[in-house]
Each structure stands twice: as structure tokens, then as C-alpha cells.
Scaffold this active site. Structure first.
Site: not given
Ligand code: GLU
Length: 505
Positions: A267-268
Site C-alpha cells: 500500500s501507499k
């Protein structure tokens, strides 16, 4: 169907481009180039609530840095513009298709307010049915042009009651389509809901805009992330209902990028938390000011970043791992893209950078070093530094550990001093210095043989004096060949440093 290959990268400007997004762009680029086709950039900004300032520019800058710029699209131009969905909406490019679907009975007006829908969800939750959906079962008891009388619908439309347009998902039908990576995919429509196609503000949703645009832009292949696979059956139905099935693009859904431990999607937020960047370029969040690191600023070469990304979900089927962009174009096929998630490996990513660093010429590395240091050093000298330091470096910055090439040591490594610097050391270094002062030629090999002769005469082992010689000249306990370092620094500098070491340690 022998159409010109046209593929698109269609990001939403909701933040910086994640490396998974760059990989999607890369595979599209490779596919387009391989087939002599077009690679488009389309900005999908139908969700105005998620718009982030600067994101569009960031996307373009990232593609530019990676060297995978589209040849058509937003910020570039072309015959199929505008290439930004909000501008296409303003040019009224979607409404007619929503209407066409209503008229053909494949979509309907829905008048339910957001609050009413929320209430339904809450009620369902209380009744222990948490996944409430607007679908073929519930639509009959909601406010829409299927459940309401024709007159009421007309009256509502006449007074300008806000409405959305939803797809009328058929009951119990199998939607079957071929995915270039996954093979045949079949989904029963009972598992799909009546997605909104057109919002009350006159904006199409992603689903409608995406299909209309891919059709009008004559896209032949949709290559995108796996997270869009669940939407594909809806998209297939939209092509069918709009009468565009014959030119429907082929689909290829790319595997997810997984965290290094394989547990879940990368994920970011993972990047800086786990110690590596997830974005191509550094990004400053415009609302919080928070900075996320980028591959470029961390010192990665774009060639190694691209090479590493290409291997996250694809392999050439041979042991070769180092590929230039042109070689990737040559080797890339969708058949060799894997179905299963690709684990991101930060160490392998560094390894790629190291390979690229090593493959660069000393002069090239020297000029990269030049950008990083102050002081007036010739390119030739810096190339010499690079030659000595590159074996130990994964990044240009790693070569700066050899700070002694750019100035005298300001301190002497304490551990080495404690272990190696003995009462008799100053005298030995002093004698060695005299020998060096008299060498015939200031060359690494000559210095080395002079050094060895000196050891033999003294009956000493390497360990007694080499670390101390290094200490005086570099201040460090380790590093590349001392004789090569001395050659590069030059006679006067080396002898001065030896004397200073004797005086200061
Ligand atoms: N706008 C979508 C995204 O942000 C594009 C999905 C697609 O390529 O169809 O990824």
C-alpha cells in the site's frame, strides 16, 4: 479484427502515482511499442471529491522520469481529446450514452437520496444482512423508474428532482469474457449490483466514462491492475448494451504487488514505514505537508527502477535479468505475465541498482559524483574515485563514503585506533613514509611492492601496519586498496597525511 494497437494508462489524480501504477503504465508502454501501436494517457477524474492538487502533474513527471511517456493524451495532445474526463463531461460526451441505456431498458433513473440509501444499509445491518446492495432484488422496493409509475417518474423529472442512472443488472445471467492473463472468467450477475453510471451532478461514474472513452478512443487492449477485475463483467455488459461488443477491447488484469512478506497488497503507506520508497518521485502531500520518499531522490537510476518493475509480475522465461527498456519492449508479452501476486523485494531492488551502477563507465560515474560534491575536482580524478568505490556501492551516494578523496580525514576511526595503533606504530609509519618518499614511480604496484619489501625486512605481518597506514591516510578502518588510494591522492598528499596521522593519533 486487424486494428492498430491502442492502449491507455488511465490513472485517477487522487494522489501520487504508486509504483504499482507505474508498472501498469510500463506494461502498457511495452505492449504498445512492441506492437508498433499507441500509448495514451487519460486522466480519470470523475470523482471530484478525491481530487488532489498536483497529482496530475506528478503522474506526467513520473512517466517522464521513467522514460515511458505516452505518445498521445493529456498534456501531449492527439486526435481523440480531450483526454481528461472532467473536460469530456463539459463537452457533453457522456450523457447521450447514459440516456441510450435508459431508453433501451438497460439502465434506469433512481431518485433515492443518499440519506435514504444510508438508512436502508443501516436497517439491513440491524437485520444481520451487512452487505446490502442496490440490485435486482432490492430495486423493486426503492424509488426508481422501475418501481415507480411512469407518471411519477415523469413528474419527478419535470420538477428537476435529482436522480442518478443505474445499470439494470440482469438476474442470474453468466457474463463470460476472456482475460489475456487469466484465461476465461465467468461471473454470475446475481453477484453484481446495480452500479451508478451517472451521478446526480451530471458527471458519469468511472464505469460509464471508462467504457465510453475506451470505445471512442479506439482502445484495443485494457491492461490494468487486478483490482479492476471485479468491475470487468459490468464493463463487458456495458459494451454489449451500448452495441459496441464487436470492438470491445481485450482485457489483461495484472497481478497485485504484494508486501515484501507476501502478506497483503503493497500500500501507499507501506513504503517509508518499511524503509523503501513506493513512489517514483518524492511527493509532498499538499494538505498535510507530509513528505513521502521517491526512487529518484533515493538515488535509484531510472533504468534499474524500470527493470525491477518489469520483473514484478513478468519474466522473460530465460535467466537474463538485466534488460534495457528496448530489450524489454522486445521481450515483453502478456502471456508471460503471471496470475499470482508479485512480492516486492527491496533488496533485489537495490541489487538492480548496483548492477546498473557497476555497468556505468568510470567517467559517467565520475560526472554523477561531480553533481554531489563541492570542491574543484577534475573529472578524471572523480572517475578514479568511482573506479575504486563502485565495487562497494549500490548508489552514487555510497561512493561518498570515501570522503577522504575530497579532503583530509577530520577524525580517525576509534575502533581501529584502539585495536591497531600500538606504541611502536608511529615509528613504523614514519619509516614507511620515508620508503614511499623514495619510490621510483608513484604507482599503485610500485607502492605495493615497496610496502611488501618493508614488511619482509621488518619481519612484520600485513595486519601490523596496513590498517594503520589506512588510518593515517583515510581515517577509516576499511576501504578499497590502499595503494590505489595513495596513487590517486598523489605522493605529496599521501605523505602529508601519513605525517599528520602520526602527529594526531
Ligand atoms: N481510473 C482507474 C484507475 O485509477 C483506471 C482503471 C482502468 O484502467 O480501467 O486505476
Amino acid at each position: 479484427m486487424n486494428r492498430r494497437v491502442r492502449v491507455r494508462f488511465a490513472p485517477s489524480p487522487t494522489g501520487p502515482l504508486h509504483m504499482g501504477g507505474v508498472r501498469t503504465a510500463l506494461y502498457n508502454y511495452l505492449f504498445a511499442k512492441k506492437h508498433g501501436g499507441d500509448f495514451l494517457l487519460r486522466i480519470e477524474d470523475t470523482d471530484q471529491t478525491r481530487f488532489v492538487e498536483g497529482a496530475e502533474n506528478y503522474i506526467i513527471e513520473s512517466l517522464k522520469w521513467c522514460g515511458i511517456m505516452p505518445n498521445e493524451g493529456q498534456g501531449i495532445g492527439g486526435d481523440f481529446g480531450p483526454y481528461k474526463q472532467s473536460e469530456r463531461k463539459d463537452a457533453n460526451m457522456y450523457t447521450q450514452y447514459a440516456m441510450q441505456l435508459v431508453e433501451s431498458g438497460h439502465a434506469y433513473y433512481a431518485f433515492d437520496t443518499a440519506e435514504e440509501l444510508e438508512e436502508m444499509r443501516e436497517l439491513a445491518k440491524k437485520a444481520k444482512m451487512p452487505n446490502w446492495q442496490y440490485n435486482s432484488i432490492t430495486r423493486g422496493s426503492l424509488k426508481n423508474s422501475i418501481s415507480l409509475s411512469e407518471d411519477e417518474v415523469k413528474a419527478r423529472l419535470d420538477v428537476g428532482d435529482p436522480f442518478t442512472i443505474r445499470i439494470k443488472m440482469p438476474r442470474n445471467e453468466d457474463v463470460r469474457f476472456h482475460d489475456e492473463i487469466r484465461g476465461w472468467v465467468t461471473v454470475n450477475t446475481n453477484n453484481l449490483d446495480d452500479k451508478v453510471l451517472y451521478k446526480s451532478d451530471g458527471m458519469p461514474t468511472y464505469h460509464l466514462a471508462n467504457i465510453v472513452d475506451d470505445h471512442l478512443m479506439e482502445i484495443t487492449h485494457v491492461i490494468r491492475g487486478e483490482e479492476w477485475l471485479p468491475s470487468a463483467p459490468l464493463h463487458v455488459l456495458l459494451y454489449r448494451y451500448l452495441g459496441w461488443e464487436e470492438t470491445m477491447p481485450l482485457f489483461a488484469h495484472l497481478p497485485l504487488l504484494l508486501k515484501p512478506d507476501g502478506n497483503g497488497k503493497l500500500s501507499k503507506r507501506d513504503g517509508d514505514r518499511l524503509g523503501f520508497p513506493v513512489f517514483p518521485l518524492e511527493w509532498k502531500d499538499p494538505s498535510t505537508g507530509e513528505i513521502s520518499s521517491g526512487y529518484k531522490q533515493k538515488g535509484y537510476f531510472k533504468e534499474s527502477f524500470i527493470n525491477m518493475l518489469a520483473f514484478l509480475g513478468w519474466n522473460p522465461g530465460t535467466p537474463q535479468e538485466i534488460f534495457s527498456l528496448d530489450e524489454l519492449v522486445e521481450a515483453f508479452t502478456l502471456e508471460r505475465v503471471s496470475k499470482s501476486g508479485a512480492k516486492f523485494d527491496p533488496d533485489k531492488t537495490k541489487w538492480f541498482n548496483q548492477q546498473y551502477l557497476r555497468s556505468k563507465s568510470d567517467l559517467e560515474l565520475g560526472s554523477l559524483l561531480k553533481e554531489k560534491i563541492q570542491g574543484d575536482f577534475s573529472l578524471e580524478y572523480l572517475a578514479g574515485v568511482a573506479n575504486l568505490m563502485k565495487e562497494r556501492a549500490s548508489f552514487i551516494d555510497d561512493m561518498l563514503e570515501g570522503d577522504y578523496f575530497f579532503g583530509k580525514p577530520s577524525e580517525y576511526d576509534k575502533d581501529t585506533v584502539n585495536k591497531k595503533w600500538k606504541p611502536e606504530t608511529p615509528a613504523l609509519i614514519s619509516e614507511l613514509k620515508e620508503r614511499f618518499a623514495n619510490v621510483s614511480e608513484w604507482k599503485s604496484e610500485v607502492l605495493e611492492s615497496t610496502f611488501k619489501t618493508f614488511l619482509e625486512e621488518k619481519g612484520l605481518g600485513m595486519g601490523a601496519i596496513l590498517p594503520n597506514f589506512r588510518l593515517t591516510v583515510t581515517g577509516k578502518g576499511m576501504g578499497p586498496s590502499m595503494f590505489a588510494i595513495a596513487e590517486l591522492l598523489g605522493k605529496e598528499e599521501t605523505l602529508t597525511r601519513m605525517q599528520e596521522g602520526i602527529d594526531k593519533i
